[in-house]
Design a protein around this motif. Structure first.
Motif, PDB file in Angstrom:
ATOM      1  N   ILE A 112       0.848  -1.206   0.000  1.00 54.94           N
ATOM      2  CA  ILE A 112       0.000   0.000   0.000  1.00 54.94           C
ATOM      3  C   ILE A 112       0.878   1.249   0.000  1.00 54.94           C
ATOM      4  O   ILE A 112       0.607   2.214   0.700  1.00 54.94           O
ATOM      5  N   ARG A 113       1.938   1.212  -0.765  1.00 59.25           N
ATOM      6  CA  ARG A 113       2.822   2.366  -0.883  1.00 59.25           C
ATOM      7  C   ARG A 113       2.032   3.552  -1.429  1.00 59.25           C
ATOM      8  O   ARG A 113       1.245   3.430  -2.352  1.00 59.25           O
ATOM      9  N   GLY A 114       2.252   4.717  -0.848  1.00 59.01           N
ATOM     10  CA  GLY A 114       1.498   5.899  -1.246  1.00 59.01           C
ATOM     11  C   GLY A 114       0.291   6.142  -0.365  1.00 59.01           C
ATOM     12  O   GLY A 114      -0.450   7.085  -0.595  1.00 59.01           O
ATOM     13  N   PHE A 115       0.095   5.268   0.635  1.00 58.19           N
ATOM     14  CA  PHE A 115      -1.017   5.431   1.563  1.00 58.19           C
ATOM     15  C   PHE A 115      -0.485   5.586   2.984  1.00 58.19           C
ATOM     16  O   PHE A 115       0.583   5.088   3.316  1.00 58.19           O
ATOM     17  N   ASP A 116      -1.270   6.272   3.797  1.00 54.51           N
ATOM     18  CA  ASP A 116      -0.900   6.492   5.189  1.00 54.51           C
ATOM     19  C   ASP A 116      -1.950   5.840   6.077  1.00 54.51           C
ATOM     20  O   ASP A 116      -3.132   5.782   5.720  1.00 54.51           O
ATOM     21  N   ALA A 117      -1.532   5.362   7.229  1.00 57.60           N
ATOM     22  CA  ALA A 117      -2.449   4.725   8.175  1.00 57.60           C
ATOM     23  C   ALA A 117      -2.405   5.480   9.498  1.00 57.60           C
ATOM     24  O   ALA A 117      -1.331   5.739  10.038  1.00 57.60           O
ATOM     25  N   GLN A 118      -3.570   5.863  10.003  1.00 58.92           N
ATOM     26  CA  GLN A 118      -3.709   6.554  11.278  1.00 58.92           C
ATOM     27  C   GLN A 118      -4.651   5.761  12.177  1.00 58.92           C
ATOM     28  O   GLN A 118      -5.654   5.214  11.706  1.00 58.92           O
ATOM     29  N   ARG A 253      -5.591   5.951   4.082  1.00 56.36           N
ATOM     30  CA  ARG A 253      -5.980   6.826   2.977  1.00 56.36           C
ATOM     31  C   ARG A 253      -4.760   7.233   2.169  1.00 56.36           C
ATOM     32  O   ARG A 253      -3.618   7.172   2.641  1.00 56.36           O
ATOM     33  N   ARG A 254      -5.013   7.696   0.952  1.00 56.97           N
ATOM     34  CA  ARG A 254      -3.947   8.116   0.050  1.00 56.97           C
ATOM     35  C   ARG A 254      -3.316   9.404   0.559  1.00 56.97           C
ATOM     36  O   ARG A 254      -4.004  10.311   1.028  1.00 56.97           O
ATOM     37  N   THR A 255      -2.007   9.493   0.490  1.00 55.63           N
ATOM     38  CA  THR A 255      -1.322  10.708   0.918  1.00 55.63           C
ATOM     39  C   THR A 255      -1.477  11.782  -0.155  1.00 55.63           C
ATOM     40  O   THR A 255      -1.778  11.485  -1.314  1.00 55.63           O
ATOM     41  N   ASP A 256      -1.269  13.038   0.236  1.00 51.81           N
ATOM     42  CA  ASP A 256      -1.441  14.156  -0.691  1.00 51.81           C
ATOM     43  C   ASP A 256      -0.484  14.090  -1.870  1.00 51.81           C
ATOM     44  O   ASP A 256      -0.793  14.555  -2.964  1.00 51.81           O
ATOM     45  N   THR A 257       0.697  13.512  -1.656  1.00 49.86           N
ATOM     46  CA  THR A 257       1.712  13.482  -2.714  1.00 49.86           C
ATOM     47  C   THR A 257       1.710  12.174  -3.497  1.00 49.86           C
ATOM     48  O   THR A 257       2.534  11.981  -4.379  1.00 49.86           O
ATOM     49  N   ALA A 258       0.780  11.294  -3.169  1.00 47.69           N
ATOM     50  CA  ALA A 258       0.773   9.978  -3.821  1.00 47.69           C
ATOM     51  C   ALA A 258       0.305  10.094  -5.268  1.00 47.69           C
ATOM     52  O   ALA A 258      -0.602  10.843  -5.586  1.00 47.69           O
ATOM     53  N   GLU A 259       0.973   9.329  -6.158  1.00 45.76           N
ATOM     54  CA  GLU A 259       0.579   9.290  -7.560  1.00 45.76           C
ATOM     55  C   GLU A 259       0.260   7.856  -7.953  1.00 45.76           C
ATOM     56  O   GLU A 259       0.579   7.392  -9.046  1.00 45.76           O
TER      57      GLU A 259
END
Length: 434
Positions: A112-118, A253-259
């Motif tokens: 899940i590279r490009g995603f962040d987990a909180q 969720r997807r990070t702001d800089t994810a492409e």
């Protein structure tokens, strides 16, 4: 005969289909006649095109207001995982509970590279200040929570990394919590650098910020709404209330800089397999899909379709009115048509003349309607702000184009029959008309 013809075509009795702009304006002026006739002619088109702008604005602003009022994180690219009891067969098996370590494992997952987990932990309790108290939901948070939950501050600051590193006992209050505990004191403490303090779970917390009012549509006694929540640093929460680092929810969720373009279905599968492996094959969690947000979008789309259909009905009525006025105009200008045909004007020139007049009349109505729609939508935004809170004024560019375009099309469609009828008039019979 020339005098009679000059009312509609003072410069253009020449037999070609070309039409000078000033001649067109004079013809339109003849069509709409006096003020009352002009109003009745343009009213339907004005209402139709204006209502498209107003309804599009209300729907866009309403969607934004609902999003701001939402008490949960509801982004379309968000996957939510919540804690759930395992089924009866697995309850005796060795397992792990949903925890901060799960969130860290998901962040480190290559799938899940490009995603962040909180992660989020919550506890219902009470907050005290002096002789006042109120029920609250205590929520663990990080600096990333501000964007995750779309939080806005009325005063103070949000958490920073240093608060988590030193396990600071600081907190951010919901609007209603502040009002109940400090009321008339307002925000004076922030200006005087005498930050207020509250007592929660036997510990003193320094208030560093207050959230803006985030009302809901309706009423509820639950403390799960943001106005009744108190946020504290994640590390402080764990040190005092959750030494096992258990959590209630995890958000991916997807990070702001994810492409990346990983589909949500694939992301859910990766999250599920990762957590199952960590929980030793026991599914004591649930991955929530976006059915609720999809249903909300579907409802808004249906409402938008129904309201725009109403606007189209208004344009239909306006088109019928234009057809009626154009038929009357053809009757009134029969001698003019006969003169033009007698001096050599072809039928296509007569057809083009009346089509352009109908299109010009409907376009003028559409322009006035769009301008009125922009003004009415702004006025409604001010009223809604007073009634339900913040209500931004949005004007959708597509609604302006659609309103003007449909007005023009309406004029052409409903003006065709009168124009065709004018073009088919016999010049000899037309000249006999008194």
């Amino acid at each position: 005969m020339v005098a009679g013809a000059s009312r509609g075509w003072p410069r253009s009795c020449r037999g070609d289909a070309s039409m000078r702009f000033l001649d067109l304006l004079r013809s339109v002026r003849f069509v709409v006649g006096g003020r009352l006739r002009a109003l009745l002619t343009l009213l339907g088109v004005m209402i139709g095109s204006g209502s498209i702008v107003v309804l599009a604005s209300l729907l866009r602003s309403g969607e934004a207001a609902l999003l701001r009022a939402s008490q949960e994180a509801t982004e379309s690219d968000l996957v939510q995982v919540r804690r759930e009891e395992a089924n009866a067969r697995d309850r005796k098996r060795t397992r792990r509970e949903l925890s901060r370590d799960d969130a860290r494992a998901l962040r480190a997952s290559g799938g899940i590279r490009g995603f962040d987990a909180q992660s989020e932990s919550t506890k219902r309790t009470e907050a005290h200040a002096s002789d006042k108290k109120t029920s609250i939901t205590l929520v663990s948070a990080t600096p990333a929570a501000r964007s995750l939950y779309r939080l806005e501050l009325a005063r103070g600051r949000f958490f920073v990394d240093a608060d988590l590193e030193r396990r600071a006992r600081v907190c951010i209050l919901g609007h209603e919590v502040w009002q109940k505990l400090f009321g008339d004191r307002g925000f004076a403490g922030f200006e005087a650098d005498e930050l207020p303090r509250i007592l929660v779970e036997g510990h003193t917390w320094t208030v560093i910020g207050v959230l803006v009012n985030r009302p809901i549509f309706g009423s509820t006694d639950s403390t799960d709404i943001w106005n009744r929540k108190v946020l504290v640093p994640e590390t402080t929460y764990d040190a005092i209330l959750s030494p096992n680092h258990a959590v209630n929810r995890i958000y991916v969720r997807r990070t702001d800089t994810a492409e990346v373009t990983t589909p949500l279905s694939t992301l859910r599968s990766i999250v599920s397999s990762t957590l199952l492996r960590r929980h030793l094959g026991v599914k004591n969690f649930k991955i929530e899909d976006d059915e609720s947000s999809s249903q909300d979008r579907l409802i808004l789309s249906v409402v938008e379709l129904l309201l725009l259909s109403t606007s189209l009905m208004a344009l239909l009525v306006g088109g019928i009115n234009i057809m009626n006025i154009m038929l009357v105009t053809v009757t009134e200008r029969t001698r003019e048509i006969g003169i033009r045909r007698a001096v050599g004007a072809p039928r296509r020139a007569i057809l083009a003349q009346f089509l352009l007049e109908a299109a010009a009349v409907s376009s003028i109505g559409g322009a006035f309607g769009v301008l009125g729609g922009v003004g009415i939508s702004w006025l409604l935004a001010q009223v809604m702000t007073q009634v339900v809170g913040r209500w931004d004024h949005h004007v959708e560019p597509w609604s302006i184009g659609l309103g003007l375009g449909l007005a023009l099309v309406t004029g052409v469609i409903f003006g065709f029959y009168p124009a065709w009828r004018a073009a088919r008039l016999d010049p000899i019979e037309a000249l006999r008309i008194e």
